[in-house]
Scaffold this motif. Structure first.
Motif, PDB file in Angstrom:
ATOM      1  N   GLY A 146      83.217  20.562  37.009  1.00 33.51           N
ATOM      2  CA  GLY A 146      83.025  21.755  36.202  1.00 33.51           C
ATOM      3  C   GLY A 146      83.911  22.891  36.674  1.00 33.51           C
ATOM      4  N   VAL A 147      83.963  23.951  35.875  1.00 34.41           N
ATOM      5  CA  VAL A 147      84.762  25.131  36.202  1.00 34.41           C
ATOM      6  C   VAL A 147      83.913  26.093  37.030  1.00 34.41           C
ATOM      7  CG1 VAL A 147      86.040  27.080  35.264  1.00 34.41           C
ATOM      8  CG2 VAL A 147      86.116  24.870  34.096  1.00 34.41           C
ATOM      9  N   TYR A 148      84.467  26.562  38.139  1.00 33.02           N
ATOM     10  CA  TYR A 148      83.738  27.486  39.015  1.00 33.02           C
ATOM     11  C   TYR A 148      83.972  28.904  38.514  1.00 33.02           C
ATOM     12  CZ  TYR A 148      81.880  29.490  43.338  1.00 33.02           C
ATOM     13  OH  TYR A 148      81.124  30.187  44.260  1.00 33.02           O
ATOM     14  N   THR A 149      83.068  29.406  37.698  1.00 31.02           N
ATOM     15  CA  THR A 149      83.204  30.715  37.064  1.00 31.02           C
ATOM     16  C   THR A 149      82.558  31.800  37.916  1.00 31.02           C
ATOM     17  OG1 THR A 149      81.124  30.477  35.865  1.00 31.02           O
ATOM     18  CG2 THR A 149      83.119  29.610  34.797  1.00 31.02           C
ATOM     19  N   SER A 150      82.873  33.061  37.591  1.00 27.16           N
ATOM     20  CA  SER A 150      82.272  34.182  38.306  1.00 27.16           C
ATOM     21  C   SER A 150      80.765  34.230  38.090  1.00 27.16           C
ATOM     22  CB  SER A 150      82.917  35.499  37.856  1.00 27.16           C
ATOM     23  OG  SER A 150      82.770  35.672  36.462  1.00 27.16           O
ATOM     24  N   GLN A 151      80.306  33.843  36.885  1.00 31.76           N
ATOM     25  CA  GLN A 151      78.871  33.818  36.617  1.00 31.76           C
ATOM     26  C   GLN A 151      78.170  32.771  37.477  1.00 31.76           C
ATOM     27  OE1 GLN A 151      76.889  35.885  34.575  1.00 31.76           O
ATOM     28  NE2 GLN A 151      75.381  34.793  35.833  1.00 31.76           N
TER      29      GLN A 151
ATOM     30  N   ILE B  53      74.935  31.367  42.325  1.00 33.51           N
ATOM     31  CA  ILE B  53      74.865  30.718  43.644  1.00 33.51           C
ATOM     32  C   ILE B  53      74.544  31.756  44.721  1.00 33.51           C
ATOM     33  CG2 ILE B  53      76.250  29.573  45.434  1.00 33.51           C
ATOM     34  CD1 ILE B  53      77.691  28.096  43.155  1.00 33.51           C
ATOM     35  N   ALA B  54      75.207  32.928  44.634  1.00 34.61           N
ATOM     36  CA  ALA B  54      74.971  33.991  45.615  1.00 34.61           C
ATOM     37  C   ALA B  54      73.520  34.474  45.560  1.00 34.61           C
ATOM     38  CB  ALA B  54      75.930  35.155  45.364  1.00 34.61           C
TER      39      ALA B  54
ATOM     40  N   LEU C  97      85.127  33.348  46.421  1.00 39.48           N
ATOM     41  CA  LEU C  97      85.837  32.140  46.019  1.00 39.48           C
ATOM     42  C   LEU C  97      86.081  32.073  44.514  1.00 39.48           C
ATOM     43  CD1 LEU C  97      83.916  29.520  48.218  1.00 39.48           C
ATOM     44  CD2 LEU C  97      86.054  30.681  48.750  1.00 39.48           C
ATOM     45  N   ALA C  98      85.368  32.904  43.759  1.00 41.32           N
ATOM     46  CA  ALA C  98      85.496  32.868  42.296  1.00 41.32           C
ATOM     47  C   ALA C  98      86.393  33.978  41.743  1.00 41.32           C
ATOM     48  CB  ALA C  98      84.114  32.967  41.647  1.00 41.32           C
ATOM     49  N   THR C  99      86.963  34.819  42.613  1.00 39.86           N
ATOM     50  CA  THR C  99      87.828  35.896  42.120  1.00 39.86           C
ATOM     51  C   THR C  99      89.099  35.315  41.506  1.00 39.86           C
ATOM     52  OG1 THR C  99      88.797  36.109  44.335  1.00 39.86           O
ATOM     53  CG2 THR C  99      86.970  37.585  43.781  1.00 39.86           C
TER      54      THR C  99
END
Length: 222
Positions: free
Chosen positions: A3-8, A13-14, A48-50
Motif C-alpha cells: 500500500g501507499v504510505y500516506t500522511s493520513q 499510526i502516530a 517518514l511520510a513527509t
C-alpha cells in the motif's frame, strides 16, 4: 503490491503509538516476533511520510532485513581490500556456511545481547543465545533498556546475579566464550551498538589492526 504510505496513515499510526496500552504491548514484544527497530520507526511515523523525506543514516542503520543465502560485499579501506561474506544465521541457512570457511582471515560472530528473553524465529521454544574469531556482542543500547524491566533469571534460570549491566554482560559473554573448544585459538570480543557510527569506526580500526597482524604472522613476520 504494498500500500501507499500516506500522511493520513502516518497520523493514524502516530496516534496509535501514542497510546500507553500499545507501548505496553511493545514491551512484551519478546512474546512474538517484533522487530527491534519497530519502536524507532513508530516514533518517527509522521516524519517518514513527509513529501520530501530522505532516509537519514540512522533510518538506514535501523532498517532490518533477514539474510538468506550467501551475500558477498567487497569494500576498500586505505590499508586493505576486504571481502565480507554475510551468511544467514537461521538453522536452515547453517548448512551453507561450510563452503565459506576456506582461506578466510577471520570469522566474525554478531551476538545480539538483547535477545536473552526472545526465541528463535524458526523455533519458538529455543532461546537465541583455528581461524581467529572476532565476536561482537551487539545491541548494547537495547540490552541496557531491556534490563530495566525484563529479569534475566526469568529466561536464563542459571543466572543468579542482578540486573546490573556489567554483571549481566559478563554472564552472557562467559556463556558464549566458554563454547570455544580450542584454547589456543585467538578470540577477540567487542561490545557494540551498530547504530553508533563513531563506536563502529573505532572498533573497525581495531579489527583492521588485528587482521594485519594475523596476515603478517602467517607470512612469517612476528
Amino acid at each position: 503490491g504494498g500500500g501507499v504510505y500516506t500522511s493520513q496513515l502516518a497520523q493514524d499510526i502516530a496516534a496509535l503509538w501514542g497510546d500507553v496500552s500499545l507501548q505496553k504491548v511493545v514491551i512484551r514484544g519478546n512474546e512474538f516476533q517484533l522487530c527491534d527497530s519497530a519502536p524507532y520507526f513508530l516514533t518517527h511515523a509522521t516524519r517518514l511520510a513527509t513529501p520530501d523525506y530522505l532516509p537519514t543514516d540512522e533510518d538506514i542503520l535501523r532498517a532490518r532485513s533477514m539474510t538468506s543465502g550467501i551475500v558477498v560485499v567487497p569494500f576498500q579501506t586505505k590499508e586493505l581490500k576486504f571481502e565480507l561474506v554475510d551468511v544467514g544465521g537461521q538453522r536452515s541457512e547453517r548448512k551453507k556456511w561450510i563452503q565459506c570457511f576456506d582461506n578466510v582471515t577471520s570469522v566474525l560472530f554478531i551476538i545480539s545481547l538483547s535477545d536473552y528473553n526472545q526465541v528463535l524465529y524458526e523455533d519458538n521454544t529455543t532461546n537465541r543465545m583455528r581461524t581467529p574469531f572476532i565476536i561482537f556482542f551487539n545491541k548494547v543500547d537495547l540490552f541496557k533498556q531491556k534490563l530495566k524491566y525484563a529479569k534475566i533469571e526469568n529466561y536464563l534460570p542459571e543466572y543468579s546475579g542482578t540486573q546490573d549491566y556489567q554483571e549481566a554482560l559478563n554472564f552472557i559473554k562467559k556463556k558464549f566464550l566458554s563454547k570455544n573448544k580450542f584454547p589456543k585459538r585467538d578470540v577477540y570480543n567487542f561490545e557494540t551498538t551498530a547504530t553508533d557510527t563513531n563506536l563502529v569506526k573505532n572498533i573497525f580500526g581495531a579489527i583492521t589492526e588485528i587482521l594485519l597482524n594475523k596476515m603478517l604472522s602467517n607470512a612469517g613476520f612476528e
